[in-house]
Design an enzyme around this catalytic site. Structure first.
Site, PDB file in Angstrom:
ATOM      1  N   GLU A 116     -52.018 -19.669  61.967  1.00 43.34           N
ATOM      2  CA  GLU A 116     -53.204 -18.981  62.502  1.00 43.34           C
ATOM      3  C   GLU A 116     -54.136 -18.826  61.325  1.00 43.34           C
ATOM      4  O   GLU A 116     -55.087 -18.568  62.026  1.00 43.34           O
ATOM      5  CB  GLU A 116     -52.762 -17.457  63.385  1.00 43.34           C
ATOM      6  CG  GLU A 116     -51.344 -17.961  64.363  1.00 43.34           C
ATOM      7  CD  GLU A 116     -51.359 -19.292  65.405  1.00 43.34           C
ATOM      8  OE1 GLU A 116     -53.444 -19.540  66.187  1.00 43.34           O
ATOM      9  OE2 GLU A 116     -50.762 -18.719  66.667  1.00 43.34           O
ATOM     10  N   GLU A 170     -57.686   9.214  75.011  1.00 40.39           N
ATOM     11  CA  GLU A 170     -58.439   8.497  73.535  1.00 40.39           C
ATOM     12  C   GLU A 170     -58.639   7.194  73.527  1.00 40.39           C
ATOM     13  O   GLU A 170     -59.424   6.833  72.790  1.00 40.39           O
ATOM     14  CB  GLU A 170     -57.577   8.714  72.365  1.00 40.39           C
ATOM     15  CG  GLU A 170     -55.902   8.120  72.446  1.00 40.39           C
ATOM     16  CD  GLU A 170     -55.588   7.377  71.099  1.00 40.39           C
ATOM     17  OE1 GLU A 170     -53.673   7.510  71.179  1.00 40.39           O
ATOM     18  OE2 GLU A 170     -55.955   8.309  69.634  1.00 40.39           O
ATOM     19  N   HIS A 211     -48.142 -14.190  74.766  1.00 42.91           N
ATOM     20  CA  HIS A 211     -47.953 -13.740  73.551  1.00 42.91           C
ATOM     21  C   HIS A 211     -48.598 -12.802  72.737  1.00 42.91           C
ATOM     22  O   HIS A 211     -47.120 -12.840  71.314  1.00 42.91           O
ATOM     23  CB  HIS A 211     -49.121 -15.462  72.634  1.00 42.91           C
ATOM     24  CG  HIS A 211     -47.912 -15.964  71.511  1.00 42.91           C
ATOM     25  ND1 HIS A 211     -49.024 -17.476  71.429  1.00 42.91           N
ATOM     26  CD2 HIS A 211     -48.127 -15.369  70.325  1.00 42.91           C
ATOM     27  CE1 HIS A 211     -48.357 -17.426  69.695  1.00 42.91           C
ATOM     28  NE2 HIS A 211     -47.808 -15.692  69.558  1.00 42.91           N
TER      29      HIS A 211
HETATM   30  O1  2HA Z   1     -44.937 -17.463  64.188  1.00 44.16           O
HETATM   31  O2  2HA Z   1     -47.717 -15.922  65.049  1.00 44.16           O
HETATM   32  O3  2HA Z   1     -48.685 -17.216  66.768  1.00 44.16           O
HETATM   33  C1  2HA Z   1     -46.119 -16.936  63.425  1.00 44.16           C
HETATM   34  C2  2HA Z   1     -47.155 -16.523  64.816  1.00 44.16           C
HETATM   35  C3  2HA Z   1     -48.274 -18.032  65.796  1.00 44.16           C
HETATM   36 ZN    ZN Z   2     -47.881 -15.264  67.057  1.00 48.04          ZN
END
Ligand code: 2HA
Ligand code: ZN
Length: 277
Positions: A116, A170, A211
């Site tokens: 990433e 909070e 995700h």
């Molecule tokens: O595996 O989290 O988004 C790494 C990650 C990819």
């Molecule tokens: Zn990830």
């Protein structure tokens, strides 16, 4: 002097381990990057090896030209960072065009920075600009309850911000600008990096549907604390929804306003009065 005794390196390792212990980094999930301060670069420069070639980042981040980052490695496990930081993490330098990076330390058994890297660097570029250089940490984790909510809440900043704010008093103080949401996209490339970095103009946190979470902050404590607060709030919402479909009572718009006044934060109207779902 050992590089592992340096303050920022210790902070980086501790944060990776904290995330692992909270269950947000199964297998090689998640990634962490830190924009190193100039005086910290000087502390560790003696450990740099300038022999490795520059390689393309996969995007252009001119605003980060000449910057140094500590990063987790692609395919590396957060679980192993504390055991072997020199194998699982790296320090990289960005070239003067903002298009290439080279590894100066770490990943000593081979490998590349996090998959990433484009998202992290594009987020850093935005956050460096909009915070006048204050933000230095970008953190991506697979926070369990937050991911679960991306299957049942509308994928909008309004829905997520308002629900998360309601779950813990909070929250509006910790993330007054709210949280952004990126719809499901293929991870690891430039397209998701562009979408996330657009949200980072406005928010310090962006949810990736189905995700995980991206957070930005000034230091390790603030950035980890932001992710932790968001995920804790998500956990409460999951529990509430599991008990019954509707809340019997919750924090009201005028109560959020009273909170904002006392804690001296500005809460955007769109999260207070607009219908959220
Ligand atoms: O595996 O989290 O988004 C790494 C990650 C990819
Ligand atoms: Zn990830």
């Amino acid at each position: 002097m050992d590089i592992l005794e340096t303050g920022f390196v210790k902070g980086f390792i501790r944060m990776a381990d904290d995330g692992w212990k909270l269950g947000w980094h199964e297998r090689n999930g998640g990634n962490l990057t830190y924009r190193i301060k100039p005086e910290e670069v000087e502390e560790v420069r003696q450990f740099f090896d300038y022999g490795k070639p520059f390689q393309p980042i996969g995007t252009s981040v001119l605003g980060l030209a000449g910057e140094y980052f500590m990063v987790t490695g692609s395919g590396k496990y957060f679980r192993n960072v504390i055991l072997d930081p020199a194998d699982t993490t790296a320090i990289i330098e960005i070239d003067d065009k903002g298009e290439n990076y080279r590894i100066l330390w770490g990943l000593e058994n081979g490998g590349r920075p996090t998959s990433e890297l484009p998202s992290h660097l594009m987020n850093h570029e935005v956050k460096k600009r909009v915070t006048g250089g204050a933000h230095r940490v970008i953190y991506h984790c697979h926070a369990t309850n937050l991911i679960a909510l991306t299957f049942v809440l509308p994928l909008t900043a309004e829905a997520f911000t308002r629900e998360l704010w309601e779950m813990a008093t909070e929250c509006p103080v910790v993330f007054p600008s709210g949280v952004g949401v990126v719809p499901w996209m293929v991870p690891g490339g430039r397209a998701i990096a562009v979408e996330t970095s657009k949200l980072m103009e406005e928010y310090d946190a962006a949810i990736w549907a189905h995700h995980g979470l991206f957070c930005s902050g000034e230091d390790f404590d603030l950035t980890f604390g932001l992710a932790h607060t968001i995920e804790k709030s998500a956990e409460i919402l999951v529990k509430v929804r599991s008990m019954q479909p509707h809340k019997l009572q919750t924090i009201q718009p005028d109560e959020f306003c009273a909170l904002a006044k006392d804690f001296k934060v500005t809460l955007p109207e769109k999260f207070l009065y607009e219908k959220k779902n």
